[in-house]
Design a protein around this motif. Structure first.
Motif, short mmCIF file in Angstrom:
data_model
loop_
_atom_site.label_atom_id
_atom_site.label_comp_id
_atom_site.label_asym_id
_atom_site.label_seq_id
_atom_site.Cartn_x
_atom_site.Cartn_y
_atom_site.Cartn_z
N VAL A 185 0.87 -1.18 0.00
CA VAL A 185 0.00 0.00 0.00
C VAL A 185 0.90 1.22 0.00
N ALA A 186 0.73 2.08 -1.00
CA ALA A 186 1.53 3.30 -1.10
C ALA A 186 0.77 4.32 -1.94
N ASN A 187 0.09 5.23 -1.29
CA ASN A 187 -0.56 6.34 -1.97
C ASN A 187 -0.61 7.53 -1.03
N LYS A 188 -0.96 8.67 -1.57
CA LYS A 188 -0.89 9.90 -0.79
C LYS A 188 -1.97 10.00 0.28
N ASP A 189 -3.00 9.18 0.20
CA ASP A 189 -4.11 9.26 1.15
C ASP A 189 -4.05 8.22 2.26
N MET A 190 -3.09 7.30 2.19
CA MET A 190 -3.02 6.23 3.18
C MET A 190 -1.60 6.06 3.67
N GLU A 191 -1.48 5.49 4.86
CA GLU A 191 -0.16 5.21 5.42
C GLU A 191 0.50 4.07 4.64
N PRO A 192 1.78 4.19 4.29
CA PRO A 192 2.45 3.09 3.56
C PRO A 192 2.47 1.82 4.40
N GLU A 193 2.30 0.70 3.72
CA GLU A 193 2.28 -0.60 4.39
C GLU A 193 3.26 -1.53 3.71
N MET A 194 4.09 -2.18 4.51
CA MET A 194 5.12 -3.09 4.00
C MET A 194 4.80 -4.53 4.37
#
Length: 291
Positions: A185-194
């Motif tokens: 998950v990587a977008n400007k509206d959400m926290e990045p998730e690894m």
């Protein structure tokens, strides 16, 4: 028409007009061309600036007209819009300053497919879904780890995002550990998730990196250069010393050789090779091989 003194790839608003409705989803009037947009294939290898509009290549089925990116349009070939570009109604909108690059499609599709992107010397990393990065665990809170990846905010990493991890069998991750994983998950509206597993649930080289070794940071352009399939730098270094190395798309490199001296030499060469020519690099490797 563009002025004769204008830069080849600068979009200048020298005219006004309205775009006509698309014909079968693949029509573009000459209004965009008169507004300063130029064909993307003519700007490959040249400097483009933010705000420039690039017209996509024509396709034989479109009667020589430019591809249209309006709603409901179906491109005959797969076109990938890479970093530094954004799709718009007129074609491709440049969002970064740098050199325009293009990769031809692997299969059929002609000039309408492939990938366009802007090669820029950017230091700050912006998370992108699917990128493999090296992070540093900063917080261990409950079931989630907070990982510093060099972006504007920290990424979250669940304890279940490791191979073989369960509620009873938790991974041994401590604050300060180095993590090699990828973004889901990587977008400007959400926290990045690894995560540290692939689509099949395997680690595939991801997870906690050993405590030994050296971590250093380089430019994002150098990372892409070192990750090229036929990178001569890594091949020449492998002939000098045996070493382990991990590349992160966020500009971080972890390296470990047999001795601390060899590890420092490899790290210094990788940092300096960005500004060295092939001849200078050959001379440096020759001096090191004589030792």
């Amino acid at each position: 028409m563009l002025s004769a003194h204008a830069a080849p790839c600068r979009a200048r608003a020298l005219g006004s007009g309205k775009l006509a409705g698309p014909r079968k989803g693949l029509t573009l009037t000459m209004a965009a061309t008169e507004a300063g947009a130029l064909p993307a294939e003519e700007c490959v290898g040249q400097v483009v600036l933010p705000g420039d509009v690039l017209l996509l290549p024509s396709h034989p089925e479109a009667d020589g007209e430019r591809l249209w990116l309006g709603p409901g349009a179906a491109l005959p070939g797969r076109l990938v819009c890479g970093p530094g570009l954004r799709s718009c109604r007129a074609g491709l909108l440049v969002t970064k300053c740098g050199l325009l690059r293009h990769r031809q499609p692997g299969g059929a599709g002609g000039g309408s497919g492939g990938a366009y992107w802007v090669d820029s010397q950017q230091k700050r990393y912006v998370p992108v879904k699917g990128d493999h990065v090296i992070g540093i665990v900063t917080i261990k809170a409950g079931d989630v780890f907070k990982v510093d990846v060099g972006g504007s905010e920290q990424a979250s990493l669940s304890y279940l995002a490791f191979e073989g991890a369960t509620k009873r069998n938790r991974p041994n991750v401590q604050v300060g550990d180095l993590i090699y994983g990828q973004f889901v998950v990587a977008n400007k509206d959400m926290e990045p998730e690894m995560v540290c597993i692939d689509s099949s649930g395997r680690a595939n080289g991801m997870g906690v990196i050993g405590h030994e070794g050296l971590l250093f940071k380089v430019s994002l352009g150098l990372i892409r250069k070192l990750l090229a399939p036929n990178c001569e730098i890594i091949q020449e270094l492998g002939q000098l010393y045996p070493f382990e190395i991990v590349f992160g798309m966020n500009g971080r490199i972890w390296v470990k050789a047999k001795t601390i001296q060899q590890t420092l030499i490899v790290a210094n060469i990788l940092e300096a090779c960005e500004h060295m020519t092939a001849e200078q690099r050959t001379q440096a490797f020759a001096k090191l091989s004589e030792r």
